[in-house]
Scaffold this motif. Structure first.
Motif, PDB file in Angstrom:
ATOM      1  N   GLY A  37       0.780  -1.230   0.000  1.00 28.00           N
ATOM      2  CA  GLY A  37       0.000   0.000   0.000  1.00 28.00           C
ATOM      3  C   GLY A  37       0.808   1.274   0.000  1.00 28.00           C
ATOM      4  N   ASP A  38       2.124   1.186   0.214  1.00 25.84           N
ATOM      5  CA  ASP A  38       2.946   2.397   0.185  1.00 25.84           C
ATOM      6  C   ASP A  38       3.094   2.901  -1.252  1.00 25.84           C
ATOM      7  N   PRO A  39       3.015   4.214  -1.478  1.00 26.48           N
ATOM      8  CA  PRO A  39       3.112   4.748  -2.843  1.00 26.48           C
ATOM      9  C   PRO A  39       4.508   4.549  -3.426  1.00 26.48           C
ATOM     10  N   ILE A  84       3.418  -1.754  -8.464  1.00 32.27           N
ATOM     11  CA  ILE A  84       2.426  -2.101  -9.481  1.00 32.27           C
ATOM     12  C   ILE A  84       1.350  -1.024  -9.576  1.00 32.27           C
ATOM     13  N   ASP A  85       0.469  -1.183 -10.527  1.00 33.31           N
ATOM     14  CA  ASP A  85      -0.641  -0.263 -10.751  1.00 33.31           C
ATOM     15  C   ASP A  85      -1.433  -0.066  -9.462  1.00 33.31           C
ATOM     16  N   GLY A  86      -1.542   1.176  -9.004  1.00 32.15           N
ATOM     17  CA  GLY A  86      -2.230   1.453  -7.751  1.00 32.15           C
ATOM     18  C   GLY A  86      -3.683   1.020  -7.736  1.00 32.15           C
ATOM     19  N   ALA A  87      -4.309   0.963  -8.900  1.00 38.01           N
ATOM     20  CA  ALA A  87      -5.719   0.570  -8.961  1.00 38.01           C
ATOM     21  C   ALA A  87      -5.924  -0.882  -8.561  1.00 38.01           C
ATOM     22  N   CYS A 133      -4.854   1.945  -2.067  1.00 33.89           N
ATOM     23  CA  CYS A 133      -3.842   2.787  -2.716  1.00 33.89           C
ATOM     24  C   CYS A 133      -4.516   3.992  -3.376  1.00 33.89           C
ATOM     25  N   GLU A 134      -4.009   5.174  -3.074  1.00 34.61           N
ATOM     26  CA  GLU A 134      -4.566   6.394  -3.649  1.00 34.61           C
ATOM     27  C   GLU A 134      -3.593   7.058  -4.612  1.00 34.61           C
ATOM     28  N   GLN A 135      -2.531   6.345  -4.977  1.00 32.72           N
ATOM     29  CA  GLN A 135      -1.533   6.873  -5.891  1.00 32.72           C
ATOM     30  C   GLN A 135      -1.555   6.084  -7.196  1.00 32.72           C
TER      31      GLN A 135
END
Length: 294
Positions: free
Chosen positions: A227-229, A243-246, A251-253
């Protein structure tokens, strides 16, 4: 023999421990493009991370090009104006009992003939520079160079890529490796690894790099966990991918770190599933997945 390996750009007078930069970023410095491509094919090949010594400004991190803590003092310096000392690192065409190495003069690397020491060390073995770390003198064997130096000028021997600049290869190496090409600096064979196994040795970690996984000094990696950006692979801790935050819960990045997992025995947190890291091609490393939501 455990292969203690990973890559590093060169700067200043010697080949120093690589930093979190780049582009091989320099190292498996995958950008978010790589984050959205779990195949790992975009994890950053480009500069020579791994590679000992791009003369591009990747930096030592201390901002100094003149001070090398722990240097044993000025050693013999080769005059590249002497054409008898010029050589071809691909051909290793120096006289007997010498090898073609790299000398750093005014922060620029040049191929130069240097003496071979008795009982020279093979790739993967600990090594040290002899005198000035930028002189090209070390105790590695023909076709290898002492890389990833610490403050005491101690490092590990890395093989120079064989073949030619247009067709570099590491096919002859005893330990599987990929070539990190570099123009105007050493092109090095960086050993590959398995992120699910501890096979890089103490002080080294396995990280994504150029569609594969290679060893790198553990100090090169960040501390990012689930979960860390992140923007680059090297911002995540060992055992984690950017990886892709989505696809990462919470994850908000654009990108976030997520753990690698074993496809044959999937274990993932937060109801995530273990998806193949290498998609659409034969994987260079079997059974590697990454935890994500789909």
């Amino acid at each position: 023999m455990t292969y203690l390996i990973a890559a590093k750009p060169c700067r200043g007078r010697g080949w120093r421990r690589p930093e979190l930069v780049l582009a091989i970023g320099l190292f498996a410095c995958s950008s978010i493009d790589a984050a959205s491509d779990p195949s790992g094919s975009s994890t950053g090949s480009g500069t020579n991370n791994t590679g000992l010594g791009s003369t591009a400004d990747s930096g030592d991190g201390d901002g100094s090009e003149e001070s090398d803590a722990g240097s044993t003092g000025a050693g013999p310096t080769l005059d590249i104006a002497d054409t008898e000392l010029a050589c071809d690192v691909w051909l290793q065409d120096c006289p007997p009992e010498q090898k073609c190495s790299w000398e750093v003069i005014d922060a620029v690397a040049h191929p130069s003939c240097v003496p071979l020491v008795a009982d020279a060390r093979p790739p993967g073995e600990p090594c040290m520079t002899l005198g000035d770390p930028g002189s090209g003198h070390d105790d590695c064997e023909l076709g290898a160079i002492c890389s990833w130096l610490d403050e005491q000028n101690v490092g590990v021997c890395l093989a120079l890529c064989s073949g030619s600049p247009v067709a570099p290869s590491c096919a002859d190496e005893a330990v599987p490796a990929i070539c990190q090409p570099c123009s105007g600096c050493p092109s090095l064979c960086i050993p590959t690894c398995d992120p699910l196994a501890d096979d890089c040795g103490p002080g080294y970690a396995c990280a994504p790099n150029a569609g594969n996984f290679t060893c790198t000094p553990a100090a090169n990696l960040g501390a990012g966990v689930l979960g860390d950006p992140c923007e680059y692979a090297v911002q995540c801790a060992e055992g984690f991918a950017c990886i892709d935050g989505a696809t990462v819960p919470g994850c908000e990045q654009v990108g976030c770190c997520s753990p690698f997992c074993k496809l044959s025995l999937p274990e993932c947190p937060n109801f995530m599933t273990c998806e193949p890291w290498f998609e659409g091609r034969e994987p260079p490393v079997d059974d590697v997945g990454v935890c994500k939501t789909i």
